[in-house]
Design a protein around this motif. Sequence first.
Motif, PDB file in Angstrom:
ATOM      1  N   THR A 172      88.732  35.311  25.533  1.00 41.55           N
ATOM      2  CA  THR A 172      89.190  35.961  26.858  1.00 41.55           C
ATOM      3  C   THR A 172      88.577  37.498  26.906  1.00 41.55           C
ATOM      4  N   ARG A 194      82.891  33.722  28.211  1.00 46.96           N
ATOM      5  CA  ARG A 194      84.240  33.271  27.964  1.00 46.96           C
ATOM      6  C   ARG A 194      84.950  32.197  29.173  1.00 46.96           C
ATOM      7  N   SER A 195      86.145  31.885  28.795  1.00 48.56           N
ATOM      8  CA  SER A 195      86.800  30.831  29.661  1.00 48.56           C
ATOM      9  C   SER A 195      87.686  31.694  30.529  1.00 48.56           C
ATOM     10  N   GLN A 196      88.095  32.772  30.001  1.00 48.99           N
ATOM     11  CA  GLN A 196      89.314  33.517  30.807  1.00 48.99           C
ATOM     12  C   GLN A 196      88.813  34.950  30.854  1.00 48.99           C
ATOM     13  N   ARG A 224     104.224  30.390  34.145  1.00 46.75           N
ATOM     14  CA  ARG A 224     103.219  31.240  34.748  1.00 46.75           C
ATOM     15  C   ARG A 224     102.031  30.380  34.737  1.00 46.75           C
ATOM     16  N   ARG A 225     101.631  29.753  33.423  1.00 49.67           N
ATOM     17  CA  ARG A 225     100.524  28.902  33.122  1.00 49.67           C
ATOM     18  C   ARG A 225     100.498  27.530  34.198  1.00 49.67           C
ATOM     19  N   LEU A 272      97.619  37.592  26.393  1.00 50.56           N
ATOM     20  CA  LEU A 272      97.456  36.213  26.556  1.00 50.56           C
ATOM     21  C   LEU A 272      98.635  35.374  27.247  1.00 50.56           C
ATOM     22  N   ASP A 273      99.622  35.570  27.057  1.00 56.11           N
ATOM     23  CA  ASP A 273     100.942  35.053  27.980  1.00 56.11           C
ATOM     24  C   ASP A 273     100.542  35.154  29.450  1.00 56.11           C
ATOM     25  N   LEU A 274      99.742  36.002  30.006  1.00 54.98           N
ATOM     26  CA  LEU A 274      99.478  36.263  31.343  1.00 54.98           C
ATOM     27  C   LEU A 274      98.285  35.538  31.697  1.00 54.98           C
ATOM     28  N   ALA A 275      97.599  35.067  30.598  1.00 56.95           N
ATOM     29  CA  ALA A 275      95.909  34.490  30.852  1.00 56.95           C
ATOM     30  C   ALA A 275      96.159  32.943  31.229  1.00 56.95           C
ATOM     31  N   PRO A 276      95.417  32.166  31.935  1.00 57.69           N
ATOM     32  CA  PRO A 276      95.489  30.867  32.263  1.00 57.69           C
ATOM     33  C   PRO A 276      95.738  29.798  31.037  1.00 57.69           C
ATOM     34  N   HIS A 277      95.165  29.922  29.764  1.00 54.76           N
ATOM     35  CA  HIS A 277      95.489  29.212  28.913  1.00 54.76           C
ATOM     36  C   HIS A 277      96.246  29.801  27.712  1.00 54.76           C
ATOM     37  N   GLY A 278      96.737  30.833  28.230  1.00 58.53           N
ATOM     38  CA  GLY A 278      97.602  31.387  27.098  1.00 58.53           C
ATOM     39  C   GLY A 278      97.285  31.834  25.818  1.00 58.53           C
ATOM     40  N   THR A 325      94.193  33.099  38.772  1.00 55.72           N
ATOM     41  CA  THR A 325      95.532  32.266  38.010  1.00 55.72           C
ATOM     42  C   THR A 325      96.833  33.125  38.230  1.00 55.72           C
ATOM     43  N   TYR A 326      96.799  34.396  38.091  1.00 58.18           N
ATOM     44  CA  TYR A 326      97.695  35.198  37.968  1.00 58.18           C
ATOM     45  C   TYR A 326      97.705  36.629  38.604  1.00 58.18           C
ATOM     46  N   ALA A 357      94.247  37.863  36.694  1.00 57.01           N
ATOM     47  CA  ALA A 357      93.737  36.858  35.439  1.00 57.01           C
ATOM     48  C   ALA A 357      93.141  35.907  36.167  1.00 57.01           C
ATOM     49  N   TYR A 358      91.804  35.283  35.567  1.00 56.82           N
ATOM     50  CA  TYR A 358      91.073  34.377  35.981  1.00 56.82           C
ATOM     51  C   TYR A 358      90.479  33.194  35.136  1.00 56.82           C
ATOM     52  N   ALA A 359      90.302  32.116  35.743  1.00 56.13           N
ATOM     53  CA  ALA A 359      89.783  30.865  34.644  1.00 56.13           C
ATOM     54  C   ALA A 359      88.464  30.479  35.433  1.00 56.13           C
ATOM     55  N   GLN A 418      96.507  30.004  23.157  1.00 61.67           N
ATOM     56  CA  GLN A 418      95.721  28.766  22.441  1.00 61.67           C
ATOM     57  C   GLN A 418      95.926  28.748  20.933  1.00 61.67           C
ATOM     58  N   TRP A 432      96.077  27.395  40.357  1.00 64.62           N
ATOM     59  CA  TRP A 432      94.999  28.205  40.307  1.00 64.62           C
ATOM     60  C   TRP A 432      94.279  28.227  41.692  1.00 64.62           C
ATOM     61  N   MET A 492      90.376  38.867  32.474  1.00 69.65           N
ATOM     62  CA  MET A 492      91.788  39.571  32.684  1.00 69.65           C
ATOM     63  C   MET A 492      91.129  40.921  33.231  1.00 69.65           C
TER      64      MET A 492
END
Lengths: 246, 162
Positions: A107, A67-69, A37-38, B128-134, A200-201, A189-191, B136, A42, A71
Amino acid sequence: MTQHRIGTQEEWQAERDELLKEEKELTRRNDKLAEKRRALPWVAVERDHKFETADGMKSLADLFDGRSQLMIYHFMFGPPYEAGCTVCSSITDTLAPQVPHLKARDTTLMLASRAPLEKLLAYRERMGWGIEWASTVDDDFNRELGFLHSEEELKSFLEGEIPPAVTQMAERSGTDVKGYVTEGPGLSAYALSDGTVYRTYVTTARGLEPAMAYYGLLDRTPRGRHEDEPEHWLRRHDEYETSASS
Amino acid sequence: MAEHVVGTEGLCLSRPRIGSKTFAELFDGRSQLLVYHFMFGYGTRVDEQNPGCTGRSFVADDFKYNFRAAFTEEQQRSGAHYNFRHTDDPGEQAPGLSAFALEDRVVHHTYSTYGRGVEQLMGTSAYLDLAPHGRQEEGLEPPAAWWHRHDEYETTEEQATR
Protein backbone atom coordinates in the motif's frame (compact mmCIF):
# COMPACT_ATOMS: atom_id res chain seq x y z
CA MET A 1 -9.42 17.44 46.79
CA THR A 2 -10.26 15.67 43.56
CA GLN A 3 -13.88 15.87 42.43
CA HIS A 4 -13.76 12.46 40.78
CA ARG A 5 -15.00 9.22 42.33
CA ILE A 6 -12.20 7.30 44.08
CA GLY A 7 -12.54 3.54 44.29
CA THR A 8 -10.61 0.51 45.51
CA GLN A 9 -8.70 -1.70 43.08
CA GLU A 10 -11.55 -4.24 43.29
CA GLU A 11 -14.21 -1.62 42.52
CA TRP A 12 -12.15 -0.36 39.58
CA GLN A 13 -11.69 -3.89 38.26
CA ALA A 14 -15.41 -4.68 38.44
CA GLU A 15 -16.33 -1.57 36.42
CA ARG A 16 -13.38 -2.07 34.08
CA ASP A 17 -14.63 -5.59 33.30
CA GLU A 18 -18.02 -4.18 32.30
CA LEU A 19 -16.36 -1.52 30.13
CA LEU A 20 -14.15 -4.19 28.56
CA LYS A 21 -17.27 -5.97 27.25
CA GLU A 22 -18.28 -2.78 25.45
CA GLU A 23 -14.75 -2.19 24.15
CA LYS A 24 -14.60 -5.73 22.73
CA GLU A 25 -18.03 -5.25 21.18
CA LEU A 26 -16.76 -2.05 19.53
CA THR A 27 -13.59 -3.78 18.25
CA ARG A 28 -15.69 -6.53 16.66
CA ARG A 29 -18.19 -4.05 15.24
CA ASN A 30 -15.22 -2.25 13.77
CA ASP A 31 -14.01 -5.48 12.13
CA LYS A 32 -17.47 -5.98 10.61
CA LEU A 33 -17.52 -2.39 9.44
CA ALA A 34 -14.10 -2.83 7.79
CA GLU A 35 -15.49 -5.89 5.94
CA LYS A 36 -18.50 -3.89 4.75
CA ARG A 37 -16.21 -1.05 3.67
CA ARG A 38 -14.24 -3.45 1.49
CA ALA A 39 -17.48 -4.86 0.06
CA LEU A 40 -18.44 -1.45 -1.37
CA PRO A 41 -18.44 -1.34 -5.18
CA TRP A 42 -15.30 0.04 -6.82
CA VAL A 43 -15.71 3.01 -9.15
CA ALA A 44 -13.39 3.31 -12.14
CA VAL A 45 -11.57 6.66 -12.22
CA GLU A 46 -11.98 7.59 -15.87
CA ARG A 47 -10.55 11.09 -15.84
CA ASP A 48 -6.84 11.30 -16.57
CA HIS A 49 -5.72 13.25 -13.50
CA LYS A 50 -2.15 14.56 -13.54
CA PHE A 51 0.09 15.16 -10.52
CA GLU A 52 3.32 17.06 -10.21
CA THR A 53 5.77 15.17 -8.00
CA ALA A 54 9.44 15.38 -7.06
CA ASP A 55 9.99 12.73 -9.77
CA GLY A 56 8.12 14.62 -12.48
CA MET A 57 4.56 14.52 -13.83
CA LYS A 58 2.59 11.39 -12.95
CA SER A 59 -0.82 9.85 -13.57
CA LEU A 60 -2.97 8.44 -10.77
CA ALA A 61 -1.86 4.92 -11.79
CA ASP A 62 1.80 6.01 -11.53
CA LEU A 63 1.22 7.14 -7.93
CA PHE A 64 0.66 3.50 -6.87
CA ASP A 65 4.46 3.17 -7.35
CA GLY A 66 4.23 -0.54 -8.19
CA ARG A 67 1.83 -1.44 -5.38
CA SER A 68 -1.80 -2.57 -5.65
CA GLN A 69 -3.33 -0.09 -3.21
CA LEU A 70 -3.06 3.68 -2.94
CA MET A 71 -4.27 5.97 -0.18
CA ILE A 72 -4.19 9.74 -0.63
CA TYR A 73 -4.60 12.22 2.18
CA HIS A 74 -6.04 15.43 0.74
CA PHE A 75 -3.95 17.88 2.73
CA MET A 76 -5.39 21.43 3.00
CA PHE A 77 -2.66 23.50 1.39
CA GLY A 78 -4.21 25.78 -1.25
CA PRO A 79 -2.23 28.08 -3.55
CA PRO A 80 -2.69 31.17 -1.26
CA TYR A 81 -1.56 29.32 1.91
CA GLU A 82 1.87 30.22 3.29
CA ALA A 83 2.00 27.08 5.45
CA GLY A 84 0.01 23.84 5.47
CA CYS A 85 -3.17 23.62 7.58
CA THR A 86 -2.34 23.05 11.26
CA VAL A 87 -4.83 20.19 11.69
CA CYS A 88 -3.68 18.48 8.47
CA SER A 89 -0.11 18.86 9.76
CA SER A 90 -1.04 17.05 12.98
CA ILE A 91 -2.68 14.32 10.89
CA THR A 92 0.46 13.97 8.79
CA ASP A 93 2.49 13.60 12.01
CA THR A 94 0.48 10.40 12.46
CA LEU A 95 0.49 9.34 8.78
CA ALA A 96 4.13 9.84 7.80
CA PRO A 97 5.66 7.21 10.14
CA GLN A 98 3.13 4.62 8.83
CA VAL A 99 4.48 4.78 5.27
CA PRO A 100 7.09 1.97 5.57
CA HIS A 101 4.64 -0.35 7.37
CA LEU A 102 1.94 0.24 4.76
CA LYS A 103 4.41 -0.39 1.92
CA ALA A 104 4.99 -3.80 3.50
CA ARG A 105 1.25 -4.42 2.98
CA ASP A 106 1.44 -3.47 -0.71
CA THR A 107 0.00 0.00 0.00
CA THR A 108 1.29 3.44 -0.96
CA LEU A 109 0.20 6.28 1.33
CA MET A 110 0.84 9.88 0.22
CA LEU A 111 -0.35 13.48 0.38
CA ALA A 112 -1.92 15.62 -2.35
CA SER A 113 -2.57 19.37 -2.26
CA ARG A 114 -3.33 22.21 -4.68
CA ALA A 115 -0.39 24.48 -3.78
CA PRO A 116 2.64 24.47 -6.12
CA LEU A 117 5.06 21.59 -5.55
CA GLU A 118 7.96 23.79 -4.39
CA LYS A 119 5.80 25.17 -1.56
CA LEU A 120 4.75 21.65 -0.52
CA LEU A 121 8.28 20.26 -0.53
CA ALA A 122 9.70 23.22 1.40
CA TYR A 123 7.01 22.78 4.04
CA ARG A 124 7.62 19.01 4.14
CA GLU A 125 11.26 19.72 4.89
CA ARG A 126 10.28 22.12 7.69
CA MET A 127 8.06 19.42 9.23
CA GLY A 128 10.61 16.64 8.72
CA TRP A 129 8.21 14.18 7.07
CA GLY A 130 9.28 11.33 4.81
CA ILE A 131 6.04 10.95 2.87
CA GLU A 132 5.48 11.59 -0.84
CA TRP A 133 3.55 14.77 -1.65
CA ALA A 134 2.01 15.56 -5.03
CA SER A 135 0.65 18.84 -6.32
CA THR A 136 -2.68 18.33 -8.09
CA VAL A 137 -2.52 19.76 -11.59
CA ASP A 138 -6.26 19.77 -12.23
CA ASP A 139 -8.68 20.97 -9.56
CA ASP A 140 -11.25 18.33 -10.46
CA PHE A 141 -9.34 15.67 -8.53
CA ASN A 142 -10.32 17.39 -5.25
CA ARG A 143 -13.57 18.91 -6.50
CA GLU A 144 -15.09 15.54 -7.50
CA LEU A 145 -14.70 14.34 -3.91
CA GLY A 146 -15.99 17.52 -2.29
CA PHE A 147 -12.54 18.57 -1.03
CA LEU A 148 -12.50 21.78 -3.09
CA HIS A 149 -15.31 24.28 -2.63
CA SER A 150 -16.57 26.89 -5.07
CA GLU A 151 -17.48 30.45 -4.07
CA GLU A 152 -21.10 29.51 -4.56
CA GLU A 153 -20.79 26.58 -2.14
CA LEU A 154 -19.01 28.72 0.47
CA LYS A 155 -21.38 31.71 0.25
CA SER A 156 -23.72 30.81 3.12
CA PHE A 157 -20.83 29.69 5.37
CA LEU A 158 -18.89 32.91 4.78
CA GLU A 159 -21.97 35.08 5.38
CA GLY A 160 -22.67 33.35 8.71
CA GLU A 161 -20.81 33.59 11.99
CA ILE A 162 -17.33 32.16 11.47
CA PRO A 163 -16.21 29.90 14.35
CA PRO A 164 -13.12 31.42 16.06
CA ALA A 165 -11.15 28.20 15.48
CA VAL A 166 -11.60 28.60 11.69
CA THR A 167 -10.35 32.20 11.80
CA GLN A 168 -7.32 31.10 13.86
CA MET A 169 -6.53 28.19 11.57
CA ALA A 170 -6.75 30.49 8.51
CA GLU A 171 -4.38 33.00 10.15
CA ARG A 172 -1.94 30.27 11.09
CA SER A 173 -1.80 29.16 7.46
CA GLY A 174 -1.19 32.72 6.26
CA THR A 175 -4.47 33.05 4.39
CA ASP A 176 -7.98 34.45 4.97
CA VAL A 177 -11.05 32.46 5.97
CA LYS A 178 -12.28 32.15 2.39
CA GLY A 179 -8.88 30.98 1.16
CA TYR A 180 -8.64 28.52 4.03
CA VAL A 181 -12.06 26.87 3.70
CA THR A 182 -11.84 26.64 -0.09
CA GLU A 183 -9.81 23.52 0.66
CA GLY A 184 -11.28 20.55 2.51
CA PRO A 185 -9.57 17.61 4.24
CA GLY A 186 -10.17 14.00 3.24
CA LEU A 187 -8.78 10.56 2.64
CA SER A 188 -9.39 8.55 -0.51
CA ALA A 189 -8.41 4.94 -1.27
CA TYR A 190 -7.77 3.31 -4.65
CA ALA A 191 -7.13 -0.13 -6.12
CA LEU A 192 -5.18 -0.81 -9.30
CA SER A 193 -6.33 -3.84 -11.23
CA ASP A 194 -5.53 -4.77 -14.86
CA GLY A 195 -4.28 -1.25 -15.50
CA THR A 196 -7.51 0.41 -14.32
CA VAL A 197 -7.63 2.62 -11.25
CA TYR A 198 -10.71 2.21 -9.07
CA ARG A 199 -11.75 4.50 -6.23
CA THR A 200 -12.85 2.29 -3.35
CA TYR A 201 -13.35 4.55 -0.33
CA VAL A 202 -13.54 8.22 0.66
CA THR A 203 -13.88 9.76 4.13
CA THR A 204 -13.65 13.18 5.78
CA ALA A 205 -14.32 15.04 9.06
CA ARG A 206 -14.43 12.62 12.03
CA GLY A 207 -13.77 9.77 9.61
CA LEU A 208 -10.20 11.10 9.68
CA GLU A 209 -9.83 10.62 13.44
CA PRO A 210 -7.89 7.34 13.10
CA ALA A 211 -5.20 9.61 11.63
CA MET A 212 -5.31 11.89 14.68
CA ALA A 213 -3.42 9.62 17.05
CA TYR A 214 -3.46 12.19 19.86
CA TYR A 215 -7.27 11.97 20.12
CA GLY A 216 -7.20 8.18 20.49
CA LEU A 217 -4.67 8.56 23.30
CA LEU A 218 -6.44 11.49 24.99
CA ASP A 219 -9.69 9.48 24.92
CA ARG A 220 -7.94 7.04 27.28
CA THR A 221 -6.77 9.66 29.76
CA PRO A 222 -8.84 10.71 32.78
CA ARG A 223 -9.66 14.19 31.42
CA GLY A 224 -10.14 13.16 27.81
CA ARG A 225 -9.79 15.76 25.06
CA HIS A 226 -10.74 18.68 27.37
CA GLU A 227 -11.30 21.11 24.51
CA ASP A 228 -13.39 23.65 26.41
CA GLU A 229 -11.39 26.76 25.47
CA PRO A 230 -12.68 28.83 22.51
CA GLU A 231 -9.18 28.94 21.04
CA HIS A 232 -8.09 25.68 19.49
CA TRP A 233 -5.12 24.18 21.32
CA LEU A 234 -3.56 22.48 18.33
CA ARG A 235 -0.26 23.78 16.88
CA ARG A 236 2.28 22.49 14.37
CA HIS A 237 4.71 20.21 16.18
CA ASP A 238 7.50 22.81 15.93
CA GLU A 239 5.29 25.63 17.26
CA TYR A 240 4.56 24.43 20.78
CA GLU A 241 6.41 26.24 23.51
CA THR A 242 8.92 23.92 25.07
CA SER A 243 8.80 23.26 28.82
CA ALA A 244 12.02 25.20 29.14
CA SER A 245 10.58 28.39 27.60
CA SER A 246 7.05 28.20 29.04
CA MET B 1 -0.44 3.15 46.05
CA ALA B 2 3.10 1.93 46.30
CA GLU B 3 5.84 4.41 45.54
CA HIS B 4 7.18 3.05 42.28
CA VAL B 5 10.68 4.13 41.54
CA VAL B 6 11.24 4.09 37.83
CA GLY B 7 14.75 3.89 36.51
CA THR B 8 15.54 6.16 33.63
CA GLU B 9 19.25 5.55 33.79
CA GLY B 10 20.93 4.35 30.66
CA LEU B 11 17.79 4.52 28.52
CA CYS B 12 20.14 4.42 25.61
CA LEU B 13 23.87 3.89 25.93
CA SER B 14 24.47 7.09 24.05
CA ARG B 15 22.46 9.21 26.46
CA PRO B 16 23.75 10.62 29.71
CA ARG B 17 22.67 8.97 32.92
CA ILE B 18 19.76 10.98 34.26
CA GLY B 19 18.97 9.09 37.39
CA SER B 20 15.77 7.72 38.90
CA LYS B 21 12.42 9.40 39.09
CA THR B 22 9.44 8.75 41.30
CA PHE B 23 6.17 7.88 39.67
CA ALA B 24 4.80 11.37 40.37
CA GLU B 25 7.85 12.95 38.72
CA LEU B 26 7.12 11.12 35.46
CA PHE B 27 4.09 13.42 35.05
CA ASP B 28 6.68 16.13 34.35
CA GLY B 29 4.47 18.93 35.67
CA ARG B 30 1.31 17.77 33.85
CA SER B 31 -1.90 16.37 35.35
CA GLN B 32 -2.12 13.23 33.23
CA LEU B 33 0.31 10.45 32.36
CA LEU B 34 0.02 7.74 29.71
CA VAL B 35 2.49 4.88 29.89
CA TYR B 36 2.90 2.50 27.00
CA HIS B 37 4.29 -0.76 28.30
CA PHE B 38 6.90 -1.13 25.60
CA MET B 39 7.99 -4.76 25.32
CA PHE B 40 11.68 -4.41 26.04
CA GLY B 41 12.73 -6.50 28.98
CA TYR B 42 15.53 -6.51 31.48
CA GLY B 43 17.46 -9.19 29.68
CA THR B 44 17.05 -7.83 26.17
CA ARG B 45 20.34 -8.15 24.40
CA VAL B 46 22.21 -5.30 22.82
CA ASP B 47 23.03 -6.48 19.31
CA GLU B 48 22.43 -5.53 15.71
CA GLN B 49 18.69 -5.78 16.22
CA ASN B 50 18.71 -3.54 19.27
CA PRO B 51 21.51 -1.11 18.69
CA GLY B 52 22.46 1.26 21.44
CA CYS B 53 19.79 0.53 24.00
CA THR B 54 20.35 -1.32 27.24
CA GLY B 55 18.23 -4.09 28.61
CA ARG B 56 16.74 -1.79 31.20
CA SER B 57 14.62 0.17 28.77
CA PHE B 58 12.25 1.98 31.04
CA VAL B 59 11.05 0.26 34.06
CA ALA B 60 12.51 -0.95 37.28
CA ASP B 61 10.91 -2.35 40.40
CA ASP B 62 7.61 -4.16 39.94
CA PHE B 63 5.83 -1.52 37.85
CA LYS B 64 5.15 -3.63 34.78
CA TYR B 65 4.24 -6.65 36.92
CA ASN B 66 1.71 -4.59 38.89
CA PHE B 67 0.10 -3.34 35.73
CA ARG B 68 0.05 -6.83 34.26
CA ALA B 69 2.20 -6.23 31.22
CA ALA B 70 5.14 -8.39 32.36
CA PHE B 71 5.19 -11.84 33.91
CA THR B 72 7.43 -13.65 36.36
CA GLU B 73 9.07 -16.94 35.41
CA GLU B 74 6.55 -18.69 37.62
CA GLN B 75 3.66 -16.95 35.81
CA GLN B 76 5.16 -17.84 32.44
CA ARG B 77 5.13 -21.50 33.50
CA SER B 78 1.74 -21.67 35.19
CA GLY B 79 -0.22 -18.89 33.47
CA ALA B 80 -1.21 -15.39 34.51
CA HIS B 81 -3.84 -12.73 34.25
CA TYR B 82 -3.48 -10.67 31.04
CA ASN B 83 -6.07 -8.52 29.30
CA PHE B 84 -8.38 -9.11 32.27
CA ARG B 85 -8.51 -12.88 31.90
CA HIS B 86 -6.41 -15.95 32.56
CA THR B 87 -3.83 -16.82 29.92
CA ASP B 88 -1.93 -20.14 30.07
CA ASP B 89 1.11 -18.86 28.23
CA PRO B 90 1.53 -15.14 28.83
CA GLY B 91 5.15 -14.95 27.67
CA GLU B 92 7.61 -12.61 29.33
CA GLN B 93 5.95 -9.36 28.36
CA ALA B 94 2.85 -8.19 26.53
CA PRO B 95 1.72 -4.83 25.15
CA GLY B 96 -0.41 -2.54 27.26
CA LEU B 97 -1.25 1.09 27.88
CA SER B 98 -2.01 2.57 31.29
CA ALA B 99 -3.36 5.99 32.21
CA PHE B 100 -2.81 7.87 35.46
CA ALA B 101 -4.04 11.13 37.00
CA LEU B 102 -2.03 13.21 39.46
CA GLU B 103 -4.20 15.20 41.83
CA ASP B 104 -3.35 16.52 45.28
CA ARG B 105 0.05 14.84 44.91
CA VAL B 106 -1.64 11.42 44.75
CA VAL B 107 -1.18 9.26 41.66
CA HIS B 108 -4.40 7.52 40.62
CA HIS B 109 -4.50 4.66 38.15
CA THR B 110 -7.48 5.42 35.88
CA TYR B 111 -7.31 3.03 32.93
CA SER B 112 -5.42 0.17 31.32
CA THR B 113 -5.90 -1.60 28.03
CA TYR B 114 -4.18 -4.59 26.40
CA GLY B 115 -4.24 -6.78 23.30
CA ARG B 116 -6.60 -5.48 20.64
CA GLY B 117 -7.30 -2.50 22.91
CA VAL B 118 -3.80 -1.37 21.97
CA GLU B 119 -4.48 -2.16 18.30
CA GLN B 120 -7.00 0.71 18.28
CA LEU B 121 -4.01 3.00 18.76
CA MET B 122 -1.88 1.43 16.02
CA GLY B 123 -2.34 3.73 13.05
CA THR B 124 -1.27 1.13 10.49
CA SER B 125 -4.11 -1.31 11.23
CA ALA B 126 -6.67 1.50 11.21
CA TYR B 127 -5.53 2.73 7.77
CA LEU B 128 -5.33 -0.73 6.26
CA ASP B 129 -8.95 -1.17 7.34
CA LEU B 130 -9.77 1.72 4.95
CA ALA B 131 -7.87 0.18 2.00
CA PRO B 132 -9.58 -2.00 -0.64
CA HIS B 133 -7.83 -5.26 0.35
CA GLY B 134 -7.64 -4.53 4.07
CA ARG B 135 -4.87 -5.95 6.25
CA GLN B 136 -4.13 -8.95 3.97
CA GLU B 137 -3.12 -11.08 6.94
CA GLU B 138 -5.00 -14.20 5.86
CA GLY B 139 -2.73 -17.24 5.89
CA LEU B 140 -0.06 -15.50 7.96
CA GLU B 141 0.87 -17.22 11.19
CA PRO B 142 0.80 -15.25 13.39
CA PRO B 143 -1.26 -12.60 11.53
CA ALA B 144 1.27 -9.93 12.51
CA ALA B 145 4.16 -11.90 10.95
CA TRP B 146 4.70 -9.15 8.36
CA TRP B 147 5.54 -6.43 10.91
CA HIS B 148 9.12 -5.22 11.10
CA ARG B 149 10.81 -2.24 12.65
CA HIS B 150 10.53 0.70 10.27
CA ASP B 151 14.24 0.50 9.41
CA GLU B 152 14.16 -3.23 8.72
CA TYR B 153 11.93 -3.44 5.66
CA GLU B 154 13.67 -4.20 2.40
CA THR B 155 13.57 -1.27 0.05
CA THR B 156 12.02 -1.65 -3.39
CA GLU B 157 15.53 -1.52 -4.87
CA GLU B 158 16.69 -4.40 -2.69
CA GLN B 159 13.65 -6.45 -3.69
CA ALA B 160 14.25 -5.70 -7.36
CA THR B 161 17.88 -6.86 -7.29
CA ARG B 162 17.10 -10.07 -5.46
